[in-house]
Design a protein around this motif. Sequence first.
Motif, mmCIF file in Angstrom:
data_model
loop_
_atom_site.group_PDB
_atom_site.id
_atom_site.type_symbol
_atom_site.label_atom_id
_atom_site.label_comp_id
_atom_site.label_asym_id
_atom_site.label_seq_id
_atom_site.Cartn_x
_atom_site.Cartn_y
_atom_site.Cartn_z
ATOM 1 N N PHE A 223 0.812 -1.218 0.000
ATOM 2 C CA PHE A 223 0.000 0.000 0.000
ATOM 3 C C PHE A 223 0.847 1.270 0.000
ATOM 4 O O PHE A 223 0.342 2.360 -0.269
ATOM 5 N N LYS A 224 2.133 1.153 0.307
ATOM 6 C CA LYS A 224 3.025 2.319 0.224
ATOM 7 C C LYS A 224 3.233 2.736 -1.225
ATOM 8 O O LYS A 224 3.564 3.891 -1.503
ATOM 9 N N TYR A 225 3.029 1.792 -2.141
ATOM 10 C CA TYR A 225 3.216 2.061 -3.562
ATOM 11 C C TYR A 225 1.880 2.313 -4.272
ATOM 12 O O TYR A 225 1.789 3.155 -5.158
ATOM 13 N N VAL A 226 0.879 1.553 -3.880
ATOM 14 C CA VAL A 226 -0.466 1.694 -4.460
ATOM 15 C C VAL A 226 -1.441 1.884 -3.303
ATOM 16 O O VAL A 226 -1.688 0.952 -2.538
ATOM 17 N N PRO A 227 -1.978 3.085 -3.143
ATOM 18 C CA PRO A 227 -2.849 3.365 -1.988
ATOM 19 C C PRO A 227 -4.046 2.418 -1.920
ATOM 20 O O PRO A 227 -4.682 2.131 -2.936
ATOM 21 N N GLN A 228 -4.347 1.949 -0.727
ATOM 22 C CA GLN A 228 -5.454 1.021 -0.542
ATOM 23 C C GLN A 228 -6.771 1.628 -1.001
ATOM 24 O O GLN A 228 -7.652 0.930 -1.512
ATOM 25 N N SER A 229 -6.916 2.929 -0.857
ATOM 26 C CA SER A 229 -8.194 3.586 -1.154
ATOM 27 C C SER A 229 -8.623 3.439 -2.605
ATOM 28 O O SER A 229 -9.821 3.442 -2.908
ATOM 29 N N ILE A 230 -7.671 3.316 -3.556
ATOM 30 C CA ILE A 230 -8.048 3.235 -4.972
ATOM 31 C C ILE A 230 -8.288 1.794 -5.420
ATOM 32 O O ILE A 230 -8.689 1.559 -6.559
ATOM 33 N N LEU A 231 -8.063 0.841 -4.524
ATOM 34 C CA LEU A 231 -8.157 -0.568 -4.885
ATOM 35 C C LEU A 231 -9.595 -1.083 -4.783
ATOM 36 O O LEU A 231 -10.465 -0.439 -4.185
ATOM 37 N N PRO A 232 -9.877 -2.256 -5.363
ATOM 38 C CA PRO A 232 -11.207 -2.861 -5.220
ATOM 39 C C PRO A 232 -11.530 -3.182 -3.759
ATOM 40 O O PRO A 232 -10.637 -3.261 -2.909
#
Length: 297
Positions: A223-232
């Motif tokens: 999540f440091k690379y891809v924020p959890q908020s934008i994920l499914p």
Amino acid sequence: MKPADLTEQYARFPEISRAEIQKLVNWIQSQPHMHNLSEEEALHFFHACKNSMEVAKQVLDTNLTVRTHCDEFFANLDCERPELQRAMRTVSICPIPQTTPEGYRVIFAKLADTNPSSYNFVDCMKLYCMIFDMWMYEDGIRPGHVIVMDLKGVSLGHVTRVGIFQMKKFLFYLQEAAALRLIGFHFINIVPFMDKILALMTPFMKKELMNILYVHNNLEDFFKYVPQSILPKDYGGQNQEFGEISETFYKKLKDNRMEMMEFEKRHQVDEKLRPGKPKSASDLFGIQGNFKKLDID
């Protein structure tokens, strides 16, 4: 399929001169072995090659040459074919609608059917390339792209079904011919035999790809690379569930079935018309017989 708006793309990247892209389009049209490509497609290559005209020409030619000689991944793009129908049931491929804070686009892939006998690496990679092509054509150029492989449900039985020569071809395409700026290649939900998977890949990976390869022991690190908020929702994010997003793209692929088959024809070269010496599959990938099967038992 509707290409991304050119005016918006040039506004997003003001350092790219439309006159330069027209020069690239003119060059493509002057090549006897190539089909004419659109300004939108030329823009993808120019941007992917960090605005270098000469590198863009080289990568574009390599891209079309790979597509011509790599039948496994780039031929027979009819999504009604049984092998592609099976691939859609076997894997879920999910381009995320939102970008990261840096503006990067993210695409996920994971198993939908965990039975190893259902898995065919070549067919799944063909489906992956089709989704990626369609997605990028409609989305336009971005500061970068992130690839995520979720290994949940993967077994050694899946690994034994991956051909080493096919892996070489796919990684060659990704590193030498794909019209994208790859920012990160992430593995999540890793398995105990991760070393076996990496053993299939690393012989064919350049230093540049190794430098952006991330193997995450936990999602918090990812999540440091891809924020959890934008994920499914499946990953605790605010988006639709993974399967719903994936099915949306599979439906779009089916709705654009004829266009994808036409896309296949346009993105090839005619080696008989190539200036100089024609190229072959062995020129690109070497001789298949030179490869020994990896010991993954």
